[in-house]
Design an enzyme around this catalytic site. Structure first.
Site, mmCIF file in Angstrom:
data_model
loop_
_atom_site.group_PDB
_atom_site.id
_atom_site.type_symbol
_atom_site.label_atom_id
_atom_site.label_comp_id
_atom_site.label_asym_id
_atom_site.label_seq_id
_atom_site.Cartn_x
_atom_site.Cartn_y
_atom_site.Cartn_z
ATOM 1 N N PHE A 129 -11.854 -19.247 3.697
ATOM 2 C CA PHE A 129 -12.160 -19.675 5.061
ATOM 3 C C PHE A 129 -11.337 -20.920 5.357
ATOM 4 O O PHE A 129 -10.836 -21.576 4.440
ATOM 5 C CB PHE A 129 -13.662 -19.986 5.166
ATOM 6 C CG PHE A 129 -14.400 -19.120 6.144
ATOM 7 C CD1 PHE A 129 -14.332 -17.743 6.065
ATOM 8 C CD2 PHE A 129 -15.188 -19.680 7.143
ATOM 9 C CE1 PHE A 129 -15.021 -16.936 6.962
ATOM 10 C CE2 PHE A 129 -15.886 -18.887 8.044
ATOM 11 C CZ PHE A 129 -15.808 -17.518 7.957
ATOM 12 N N GLN A 251 -17.137 -27.826 19.211
ATOM 13 C CA GLN A 251 -16.107 -27.009 18.570
ATOM 14 C C GLN A 251 -15.699 -25.845 19.464
ATOM 15 O O GLN A 251 -16.548 -25.109 19.955
ATOM 16 C CB GLN A 251 -16.637 -26.454 17.251
ATOM 17 C CG GLN A 251 -15.659 -25.525 16.563
ATOM 18 C CD GLN A 251 -15.993 -25.353 15.095
ATOM 19 O OE1 GLN A 251 -16.789 -24.506 14.733
ATOM 20 N NE2 GLN A 251 -15.406 -26.174 14.249
ATOM 21 N N HIS A 253 -13.924 -22.451 19.076
ATOM 22 C CA HIS A 253 -13.518 -21.527 18.017
ATOM 23 C C HIS A 253 -12.218 -20.852 18.430
ATOM 24 O O HIS A 253 -12.081 -20.411 19.567
ATOM 25 C CB HIS A 253 -14.618 -20.482 17.800
ATOM 26 C CG HIS A 253 -14.464 -19.706 16.528
ATOM 27 N ND1 HIS A 253 -13.447 -18.799 16.334
ATOM 28 C CD2 HIS A 253 -15.183 -19.720 15.382
ATOM 29 C CE1 HIS A 253 -13.552 -18.281 15.117
ATOM 30 N NE2 HIS A 253 -14.600 -18.822 14.520
ATOM 31 N N LEU A 263 -17.348 -13.767 19.837
ATOM 32 C CA LEU A 263 -16.669 -14.285 18.650
ATOM 33 C C LEU A 263 -16.144 -13.158 17.759
ATOM 34 O O LEU A 263 -16.817 -12.164 17.546
ATOM 35 C CB LEU A 263 -17.669 -15.117 17.843
ATOM 36 C CG LEU A 263 -17.233 -15.589 16.454
ATOM 37 C CD1 LEU A 263 -16.287 -16.759 16.568
ATOM 38 C CD2 LEU A 263 -18.437 -15.961 15.611
ATOM 39 N N GLU A 266 -13.690 -16.132 11.747
ATOM 40 C CA GLU A 266 -12.580 -16.757 11.023
ATOM 41 C C GLU A 266 -12.254 -15.941 9.768
ATOM 42 O O GLU A 266 -11.144 -15.990 9.247
ATOM 43 C CB GLU A 266 -13.018 -18.168 10.626
ATOM 44 C CG GLU A 266 -11.978 -19.010 9.963
ATOM 45 C CD GLU A 266 -12.444 -20.474 9.920
ATOM 46 O OE1 GLU A 266 -12.671 -21.055 10.992
ATOM 47 O OE2 GLU A 266 -12.596 -21.001 8.811
ATOM 48 N N ARG A 297 -10.575 -25.565 12.277
ATOM 49 C CA ARG A 297 -10.692 -24.927 13.596
ATOM 50 C C ARG A 297 -10.150 -25.771 14.744
ATOM 51 O O ARG A 297 -9.556 -25.246 15.677
ATOM 52 C CB ARG A 297 -12.153 -24.590 13.880
ATOM 53 C CG ARG A 297 -12.619 -23.411 13.082
ATOM 54 C CD ARG A 297 -14.068 -23.079 13.360
ATOM 55 N NE ARG A 297 -14.460 -21.966 12.516
ATOM 56 C CZ ARG A 297 -15.703 -21.523 12.384
ATOM 57 N NH1 ARG A 297 -16.680 -22.109 13.054
ATOM 58 N NH2 ARG A 297 -15.971 -20.501 11.592
ATOM 59 N N HIS A 364 -18.003 -22.997 20.936
ATOM 60 C CA HIS A 364 -18.685 -22.288 19.853
ATOM 61 C C HIS A 364 -19.835 -23.063 19.225
ATOM 62 O O HIS A 364 -20.860 -22.487 18.892
ATOM 63 C CB HIS A 364 -17.648 -21.976 18.768
ATOM 64 C CG HIS A 364 -18.167 -21.191 17.609
ATOM 65 N ND1 HIS A 364 -18.783 -19.962 17.766
ATOM 66 C CD2 HIS A 364 -18.177 -21.436 16.273
ATOM 67 C CE1 HIS A 364 -19.137 -19.491 16.568
ATOM 68 N NE2 HIS A 364 -18.794 -20.375 15.653
ATOM 69 N N ARG A 408 -16.675 -29.099 12.581
ATOM 70 C CA ARG A 408 -17.352 -28.349 11.529
ATOM 71 C C ARG A 408 -16.410 -27.335 10.896
ATOM 72 O O ARG A 408 -15.629 -26.688 11.585
ATOM 73 C CB ARG A 408 -18.561 -27.605 12.122
ATOM 74 C CG ARG A 408 -19.233 -26.677 11.129
ATOM 75 C CD ARG A 408 -20.500 -26.086 11.661
ATOM 76 N NE ARG A 408 -20.329 -25.064 12.673
ATOM 77 C CZ ARG A 408 -19.902 -23.819 12.434
ATOM 78 N NH1 ARG A 408 -19.591 -23.438 11.208
ATOM 79 N NH2 ARG A 408 -19.787 -22.947 13.424
#
Lengths: 597, 246
Positions: A129, A251, A253, A263, A266, A297, A364, A408
Site C-alpha cells: 500500500f 484527504q 483520495h 472509491l 489504493e 495519497r 475521502h 493518513r
C-alpha cells in the site's frame, strides 16, 4: 413522547445504560464489544442498521506489522511510515500505541471469524500500500496491508456485528442522536435520541458516552463518502463547547471514479496498477521517482490535480486521469479486486481487466476531529492546558487522537478504529470499575440538547435542507479543495457566515413523526455545516502547506510556526495551536525531515 | 472570456411510487412523481429517487453507501427486487415506466421502507458468528487459500433482504422458515474450516420448516444484487444433513 412535538425536558422518558456508543461502524462496535464482553450494560445507538455504516465501504485493507508477508517486519517501521505520512503532526505516543497494539487487534478480528485472504502458508494475506516501507524508509516497499480481497471493511464490519450479537450488545438500530447532555460541571451524562421508526424520543443516560459517528465527507460536492457521513459527532461536540483539532486536514483520495465519486482502492496500485495522463505517460515517475504510484495519497492527488491543471488530463474535457490495471491480466484483477471490477462496471462502464478506469482525486477522509488521548478520552483546552472531559470518549474517524496528522496512510483507518475503539472500551471498563461518578444533569441541561429539535419543529418558513446543502457543498468543493489560497477561502468563509442563520433556522415542511427522513437530513445538515465552517476557518488560518493542506500562497511547510495541531472552538470561531506529541515511550521520536517518496 | 456551457439535454421520467405515511394515510396508494433526467447519462434508480425527494421531501427510503455494499436500499423495482443504487435506469425502466414499491412480504413502515425485524430475527437464529471450542492461538488461526475459497460467494452477503423478501416460502412462513439470507449465513459458518459447531448448527436446522421449506424456486438467486447463490447454500446444508443420517 414523540419527535414531532415541542418537548419539555421534564417530560422526557429516560433509558439507562453503563455505556452508550453513538455510531455502529467499526470503532463503535469494537468499543461496544469490549464493554459487552466485560458484562456492562451496553447500547449502540446507530442511525442505520450497523452493517450499513460507512466502514463497510473500506476496500483495500488494514495495515499492520503482523509479519506474514515479511517475518522480519517491525511495527516501528510502520510507525516511522505513519509519522512521515502525517507530515510530522501525528502524535507519536498515539502512533506508537496503534502500531504496536495493532497485531493484537488484528489477530482478535481473525479469532472472531473475519474472512481474511490467505497466503499459501495459511497466514493472513498482506498487500503493498502507499507510503509503506521497510527499515525506516531504506528497505524499499513493504507489503503490510492485511486484506480480505478488496472487501476488507465489509468483512471487518460484519465480523464485528456478529461478535456483538454473540456478546449480547443492545442495539438501538435506526435511532438518531440529536445532542449530548452536559451537566453543570461540563461532564457528559448521555444524549437525547429518538427512534426513527416510531418517533419516540428519550434521554439516554449513561456513565460513559462514546462518539463513534465517523466522518463528514458530505461537506464536499464530490466525495467517496456514504450519504450518511454527516459529521454528527463533530456537530454535537462543537455545540457542546468542545474543540476540534486539525479539522482543515481533509484527504483527497487519488482514485474516486470520475463523474461519480465512488472509491476504487489504493490496492489497485498496490497490486501493480498505475496512473496515466492523456499522453499515456506514467507521470508519477516524475513526482515520486522511488515509490511512484505508491507515494502517499496527498502526493499522488496533488500530482494528478497538477497534470489536469497543466492540460494533460484525459477525456474530451481533459479533466480526469486513467488508472491502468489491464496489464495485470484478468486473473489478478478479478481475483484480488473483485469489488473494484463490480464498481467499475456499474459506475464507469468499464471492465478494468480490459480498459483503464477514469479517476479523479475525491474527498475521502477527515484526518481531524474531536481531540482525544490514547485512552479514547475526549480532551478540551482549559486555561491553555489539556483537560479531560469526564464521561465522553471518541474513536475512529470522528476522533483525532492523532495518528494521521496531516495525511493518513492507506490501511491505517481500519487499524485506527479497531485499536482505539478497543482502547476506549478498555478505559471505560477501568473507570467504571473504579466507580466513576457523574453529577446528574438538570432539566435545563437536557433542555439545551432539545433546542435544535424544538426549533425545527416550530419552523414556519425559510430555506430548506437541499438548497442549503448544495450551496455549502459547492462552496467547499470550489474553495477548500486539493489546492487552497487565501482570497478564495475568505470568500468561502464569508458565504458560510452568511448562511449560518438560515442553517440554524432550517425550514422543515414535513413534520411527521414516523420515519421522517427529511427531519433527519435537516439535523444532519446542521452537523455538516459545523464541520464545514470549522474546516474553512482553520484552513485559512494554517498559513503553510503540510500533508493534505496545500496552499498556493504558502507553498512550503513551516515547522517554526506550524509544527502544531490546530484547535478550533465554534463559540468564538477562533483557532489556536496545540503541541504535537514527540514523546513515544519505547522508541526515539522521529524528528521532522524533508518528506520525499 | 466566458465559454457557453451547453445545457444538459433532459427528458421527463415518471416514477410511480408506493406511498404510505402511518401518521396520516389510512391505506397506501401509488403516486406519480415526474422528474427530469439527462438524456446522455445513465443514472441509477437511487439518483432518480433523490431527485424526486427534492420535489417532495416527505418521500422516504433508506440509503447510505450509494455503491451496492451497505444493503440499505433494497426495494421492488418494476416488479423485481434489487438495490436502487446499482440498478441503472437503462435496465430498470420498461416502456417509459418505473414502478417502485417496498420489498414484498414484510410490514411497510413508510413509503419504500419495510420493517426488517422478521428478517433479522431469522438471521440471529442461525447463530451468525464463528463458534470455536479450542482456545484462540496467539496469532491468527491457519487457513489454507483453498479452505478460504469455500467462503467466496458467502461472506459477501450485505443483508439487504432482497432474496428473502422475494421468496414465496418466506412470505408464507416468515417466522418458521429461516429464508435464503439466513440460510446462506448458516452455510457460511458451516463451510468455514475454523468453525467448530457444525453439529449443533445442523441440529438447529433439522426440523420441517427452518430449512426444508425451501422449494428451490430460486427467486433468491435471480434477485441477489451481489450475484450470490442461496439455493446452492441451502442444498449444501441439505446434503450435510442427509449424509449425517447416513
Amino acid at each position: 413522547m414523540k419527535v414531532d412535538e415541542i418537548i419539555k425536558a421534564q417530560d422526557l422518558p429516560i433509558k439507562d445504560f453503563d455505556g452508550i456508543i453513538i455510531g455502529g461502524g467499526g470503532s463503535g462496535m469494537r468499543a461496544s464489544l469490549q464493554l459487552a464482553e466485560s458484562g456492562l450494560n451496553t447500547a449502540v445507538i446507530s442511525k442505520v442498521f450497523p452493517t450499513r455504516s460507512h466502514t463497510v465501504s473500506a476496500q483495500g485493507g488494514i495495515t499492520c506489522a503482523i509479519q506474514s508477508d515479511d517475518p522480519e517486519d517491525d511495527w516501528r517501521w510502520h510507525m516511522f511510515d505513519t509519522v512521515k505520512g502525517s507530515d510530522y503532526i501525528g502524535d507519536q505516543d498515539a502512533i506508537e500505541y496503534m502500531c504496536s497494539e495493532g497485531p493484537k487487534a488484528v489477530f482478535e478480528l481473525e479469532h472472531m471469524g473475519m474472512p481474511f485472504s490467505r497466503t499459501e502458508e495459511g497466514r493472513i494475506y498482506q498487500r503493498p500500500f502507499g507510503g509503506q516501507s521497510k527499515d525506516y524508509g531504506k528497505g524499499g516497499q513493504a507489503s503490510r496491508t492485511c486484506a480480505a480481497a478488496d472487501r476488507t471493511g465489509h468483512s471487518l464490519l460484519h465480523t464485528l456485528y456478529q461478535a456483538n450479537l454473540k456478546a449480547g450488545t443492545n442495539f438501538l438500530n435506526e435511532w438518531f442522536a440529536i445532542d449530548l447532555v452536559l451537566n453543570s460541571e461540563d461532564e457528559v451524562t448521555g444524549v437525547v435520541a429518538f427512534e426513527i421508526e416510531s418517533g419516540e424520543i428519550f434521554y439516554i443516560r449513561s456513565k460513559a458516552t462514546v462518539l463513534a459517528t465517523g466522518g463528514a465527507g458530505r461537506i464536499y460536492a464530490s466525495t467517496t463518502n456514504a450519504l450518511i457521513n454527516s459529521g454528527d459527532g463533530i456537530g454535537m461536540a462543537l455545540r457542546a463547547g468542545l474543540p476540534v483539532q486539525d479539522i482543515e486536514m481533509w484527504q483527497f483520495h487519488p482514485t474516486g471514479i470520475y463523474g461519480h465519486g465512488t472509491l476504487v482502492t489504493e490496492g489497485c496500485r498496490g497490486e501493480g496498477g498505475y496512473l496515466i495522463n492523456k499522453d499515456g505517460e506514467r507521470f508519477m515517475e516524475r513526482y515520486a521517482p522511488n515509490t511512484k504510484d505508491l507515494a502517499s495519497r496527498d502526493v499522488v492527488s496533488r500530482a494528478m490535480a497538477k497534470e489536469i491543471l497543466e492540460g494533460r488530463g484525459c477525456g474530451p474535457n481533459e479533466d480526469h486521469i486513467m488508472l491502468r490495471l489491464d496489464h495485470l491480466g484478468p486473473g489478478v484483477v478479478h481475483k484480488r479486486l473483485p469489488g473494484v471490477t463490480e464498481l467499475s462496471k456499474a459506475f464507469a462502464h468499464v471492465d478494468p481487466a480490459v480498459e483503464p478506469i477514469p479517476v479523479v482525486p475525491t474527498c475521502h477522509y477527515m484526518m481531524g476531529g474531536v481531540p482525544t488521548n490514547i485512552q479514547g478520552q475526549v480532551t478540551t483546552i482549559k486555561n491553555g492546558a489539556d483537560s479531560v472531559v469526564n464521561g465522553l470518549y471518541a474513536a475512529g474517524e470522528v476522533a483525532c487522537v492523532s495518528v494521521h496528522g496531516g495525511n493518513r496512510l492507506g490501511g491505517n483507518s481500519l487499524l485506527d478504529l479497531v485499536v482505539f475503539g478497543r482502547a476506549a472500551g478498555i478505559s471505560i471498563e477501568k473507570s467504571l470499575k473504579q466507580g466513576a461518578n457523574l453529577k446528574p444533569s438538570s432539566n435545563e441541561d437536557i433542555e439545551q440538547a432539545l433546542s435544535r429539535l424544538n426549533k425545527l419543529n416550530a419552523s414556519q418558513g425559510g430555506k430548506e435542507t437541499d438548497e442549503l446543502k448544495k450551496e455549502m457543498q459547492n462552496n467547499m468543493q470550489n474553495n477548500f479543495g486539493v489546492f487552497r489560497r487565501e482570497d478564495l477561502m475568505e470568500k468561502g468563509i464569508q458565504d458560510l457566515g452568511n448562511s449560518r442563520e438560515a442553517v440554524e433556522n432550517i425550514y422543515l415542511s414535513d413534520k411527521s413523526a414516523s420515519f421522517n427522513t427529511a427531519r433527519i437530513e435537516a439535523l444532519e445538515m446542521q452537523n455538516l455545516f459545523e464541520v464545514a465552517e470549522a474546516t474553512a476557518i482553520t484552513a485559512n488560518e494554517r498559513k503553510e502547506s503540510r500533508g493534505a493542506h496545500a496552499r498556493d500562497d504558502y507553498t512550503e511547510r513551516d515547522d517554526d510556526n506550524w509544527l502544531k495541531h490546530s484547535i478550533y472552538f465554534s463559540s468564538t470561531k477562533t483557532v489556536s495551536k496545540r503541541d504535537v506529541n514527540f514523546r513515544p515511550t519505547t522508541v526515539q521520536a522521529f524528528q521532522p525531515s524533508e518528506r520525499s517518496y | 472570456m466566458s465559454a457557453t456551457i451547453p445545457l444538459e439535454e433532459v427528458k421527463t421520467l415518471t416514477l410511480n411510487i408506493y406511498r404510505f405515511d402511518p401518521g396520516k394515510d389510512e391505506k397506501a396508494y401509488m403516486q406519480d412523481i415526474e422528474i427530469e433526467v439527462p438524456v446522455n447519462k445513465d443514472l441509477m434508480v437511487l439518483d432518480a429517487l433523490l431527485i424526486a425527494k427534492e420535489k417532495d421531501t416527505s418521500l422516504s427510503f433508506r440509503r447510505s453507501c450509494g455503491e451496492g455494499v451497505c444493503g440499505s436500499d433494497g426495494m421492488n423495482i418494476n416488479g423485481k427486487n434489487g438495490l436502487a443504487c446499482v440498478t441503472p435506469l437503462s435496465e430498470a425502466v420498461k416502456r417509459d415506466k418505473l414502478v417502485l414499491k417496498p420489498m414484498p412480504g414484510l410490514p411497510v413502515v413508510r413509503d419504500l421502507i419495510v420493517d426488517m425485524k422478521q428478517f433479522f430475527d431469522q438471521l440471529e437464529k442461525v447463530k451468525p458468528y464463528l463458534i470455536t471450542k479450542d482456545e484462540d492461538p496467539e496469532q491468527e488461526r491457519m487457513q489454507s487459500p483453498e479452505e478460504r475459497e469455500e467462503l467466496d460467494g458467502l461472506y459477501e452477503c450485505i443483508l439487504c433482504g432482497c432474496c428473502s423478501t422475494a421468496c414465496p416460502s418466506f412470505w408464507w412462513n416468515p417466522d418458521k422458515f429461516l429464508g435464503p439470507a439466513a440460510l446462506l449465513q448458516s452455510w457460511r459458518f458451516i463451510a468455514d474450516s475454523r468453525d467448530q459447531a457444525t453439529e449443533e448448527r445442523l441440529d438447529d436446522l433439522d426440523d420441517a420448516f427452518s430449512l426444508y421449506r425451501c422449494h428451490g424456486i430460486m427467486n433468491c438467486v435471480s434477485v441477489c444484487p451481489k450475484g450470490l447463490n442461496p439455493t446452492e447454500a441451502i442444498s449444501n446444508i441439505r446434503k450435510k444433513l442427509i449424509n449425517r443420517k447416513g
